[in-house]
Write an enzyme that holds these catalytic residues in place. Structure first.
Site, mmCIF file in Angstrom:
data_model
loop_
_atom_site.group_PDB
_atom_site.id
_atom_site.type_symbol
_atom_site.label_atom_id
_atom_site.label_comp_id
_atom_site.label_asym_id
_atom_site.label_seq_id
_atom_site.Cartn_x
_atom_site.Cartn_y
_atom_site.Cartn_z
ATOM 1 N N ARG A 1 -51.940 -13.567 -44.952
ATOM 2 C CA ARG A 1 -52.493 -12.186 -44.956
ATOM 3 C C ARG A 1 -52.103 -11.427 -43.686
ATOM 4 N NH1 ARG A 1 -58.441 -12.175 -47.355
ATOM 5 N NH2 ARG A 1 -57.781 -10.149 -48.133
ATOM 6 N N ASP B 1 -58.487 -11.941 -57.774
ATOM 7 C CA ASP B 1 -59.856 -12.335 -57.411
ATOM 8 C C ASP B 1 -60.570 -13.011 -58.573
ATOM 9 O OD1 ASP B 1 -60.271 -9.349 -55.385
ATOM 10 O OD2 ASP B 1 -59.368 -11.292 -54.945
ATOM 11 N N ARG C 1 -70.747 -13.539 -49.167
ATOM 12 C CA ARG C 1 -69.870 -12.456 -48.666
ATOM 13 C C ARG C 1 -69.552 -11.482 -49.781
ATOM 14 N NH1 ARG C 1 -64.614 -14.086 -45.548
ATOM 15 N NH2 ARG C 1 -64.428 -11.847 -45.852
ATOM 16 N N LYS D 1 -68.286 -4.362 -53.541
ATOM 17 C CA LYS D 1 -68.069 -4.640 -52.105
ATOM 18 C C LYS D 1 -66.747 -4.017 -51.677
ATOM 19 C CE LYS D 1 -65.940 -8.716 -51.077
ATOM 20 N NZ LYS D 1 -64.738 -8.671 -50.228
ATOM 21 N N ASN D 2 -65.707 -4.162 -52.519
ATOM 22 C CA ASN D 2 -64.371 -3.711 -52.124
ATOM 23 C C ASN D 2 -64.173 -2.202 -52.250
ATOM 24 O OD1 ASN D 2 -63.850 -6.289 -51.440
ATOM 25 N ND2 ASN D 2 -62.499 -6.748 -53.158
ATOM 26 N N CYS E 1 -56.484 -16.531 -43.628
ATOM 27 C CA CYS E 1 -57.745 -17.115 -44.086
ATOM 28 C C CYS E 1 -57.361 -18.157 -45.135
ATOM 29 C CB CYS E 1 -58.669 -16.052 -44.630
ATOM 30 S SG CYS E 1 -58.124 -15.406 -46.185
#
Ligand code: EPZ
Length: 459
Positions: free
Chosen positions: A126, A322, A430, A27-28, A121
């Protein structure tokens, strides 16, 4: 946001998962290449792209701007040439921080972009101060406008001019966004103290294969030869999305705790070297080839014989923030009588989060399951090993607070005895495609209850 719920049947400490899991495209990595579509003068294509809510959101953002996006299984084709607006949809952009990636290519190509001040978030504030100061160094004018929906940045630049930029922090999307903006600037840009994540190297290599002049990606100094705002790239071939290293690490941590024979395929073990090294030192027997990671007869390895250790998150190639939450779950299961070689303590580990100041919200879930954790300060947790986890009482639900914490909560629920209910599966979706299907394929009983199926709680 879709409020789906996941129902997880605990394995009660049994290592009964078995089989193969194929790792999806990252995804990243995909989010950045999707944003890079604005640098192209025609259609460009991503292969092996993941199907996640985040990639869906970026597709929506580009479509609302007027671009065309076609998602066909794992192929995403984007043609930005029909974009006719430079204002990002505020609600959509605010719901996902990585929408800021679009602002660099937009500014480089159109000389203006408007987007909402990103909300913090659940994992931290951030801010985007490093992006804003970089834009100013590239010659852009930044205005802050207040509107009924919230504050917006309105950034304009007749043309971006190459500059020397030093990032006070190694910011992943900051490095990527400014690198993309610099592709269309006039003259050379030098970025220093850059992040070195593999997704950055992969993005730069793809852009170079289509005409960009980027050197040094993957090191802390990146030089970009600007092509000027008219120097749009041509998609000479499709982008092959690199394997998702966070998904790989997530399944490996789950596998050591809950699997007997597990083969992780289509991955890149080099991208999680530090995780593999920690797990081997803790006692796991991990077999690695160029693109697979395997556990064989892992059920013979008692989790109570795993050694505790201290973990410190760090920019790549250090231990990924992560994977912090899934690692914390792992450390609740190491041997209560085993010695931590980093500290000499018996059965205790320390988790130190250096990147975010608020990434421990998931601890409440683990405590509900019976884990023994002490949050020493916003960046440090003391984890006691040997915890026997048990699903909360019926009615007491767990909640996914962010993508990775959501996976960690599933992990803990699988280790536990009993049936756990995890709310807000959207957060997990997500970052992890079809999570319940892929876990079921390994023998886990994880069921999804869609939001519209959930019985209304009538009070
Ligand atoms: C990327 O976020 C990842 N997201 C995150 O993954 C990951 O946790 C993070 O990098 C760190 O590895 C994507 O790639 C889409 P940063 P990013 O800018 O780029 C501070 C996931 O679960 N900072 O490297 O937003 C920031 O607050 C997600 O997939 C500033 O202070 O992270 C943080 O403390 C979660 N000012 C630190 O830098 C800025 O202008 C690192 O953030 C920018 C960042």
């Amino acid at each position: 946001m879709k409020k789906d719920t996941l129902i997880v049947e605990g394995l009660a400490g049994k290592k009964s998962l078995n089989g193969e899991v194929r790792i999806n495209g990252a995804k990243n990595a995909a989010l950045k290449v999707m944003a890079a579509s604005v640098l192209f003068d025609g259609p460009m294509k991503l292969m092996n792209a993941p199907h996640t809510e985040d990639t869906n959101r970026v597709a929506e953002l580009i479509t609302i701007l007027g671009g065309s996006v076609v998602i066909d299984k794992k192929e995403i084709t984007i043609d930005a040439s029909s974009i006719d607006s430079t204002d990002l949809d505020p609600d959509l952009a605010r719901s996902m921080r990585s929408s800021v990636l679009l602002t660099g290519p937009m500014l480089g190509r159109y000389g203006k972009v408007k987007f909402p001040v990103p909300g913090g978030c659940v994992i931290g504030a951030r801010p985007i101060d490093l992006f804003i100061s970089a834009y100013e160094k590239l010659g852009a004018e930044v205005k802050l406008e207040s509107s009924k929906g919230g504050d917006q940045y309105a950034i304009t630049a007749k043309k971006l001019k190459g500059a020397e930029i030093f990032f006070n922090l190694q910011t992943v999307t900051g490095t990527e966004t400014i690198m993309m903006a610099a592709v269309l600037a006039e003259g050379k840009t030098v970025l220093r103290n850059c992040a070195m994540e593999p997704e950055i190297t992969s993005l730069a290599e793809f852009l170079n294969s289509c005409g960009a002049k980027i050197h040094g990606a993957g090191t802390t100094t990146i030089t970009i030869g600007g092509l000027g705002s008219g120097g749009l790239l041509k998609a000479k071939h499709a982008y092959e999305t690199i394997p998702d290293r966070v998904e790989t690490g997530s399944f490996l941590l789950l596998g050591v705790l809950c699997a007997d024979n597990l083969k992780i395929t289509h991955c890149n073990p080099e991208h999680i070297e530090v995780l593999i090294s920690h797990l081997r030192e803790s006692g796991a027997n991990i077999i690695v080839t160029k693109d697979t990671i395997e556990l064989r007869d892992n059920a013979k390895l008692k989790n109570s014989s795993l050694k505790p250790f201290n973990i410190r998150t760090h920019e790549y190639p250090g231990f990924s923030t992560d994977l912090q939450a899934p690692m914390t779950v792992f450390l609740t299961q190491v041997g209560a009588d085993e010695i931590n070689p980093n500290s000499g303590a018996r059965g205790e580990s320390i988790v130190f989060e250096t990147i975010y100041e608020g990434r421990f919200k998931y601890v409440s879930n683990l405590e509900k399951l019976g884990a023994q954790l002490t949050v020493m300060n916003p960046r440090e947790i003391l984890v006691k090993g040997g915890a026997s986890l048990k699903a909360p009482e019926p009615g007491e639900e767990l909640e996914a607070y962010d993508i990775r914490a959501g996976f960690a909560t599933i992990m803990a629920a699988l280790v536990a005895k009993g049936t756990s209910v995890i709310k807000n599966a959207y957060f997990i979706d997500r970052g992890y495609e079809n999570i319940e299907g892929r876990l079921a394929a390994l023998g886990a009983d994880v069921r999804r209850v869609h939001a519209d199926e959930q019985p209304e709680i009538v009070i």
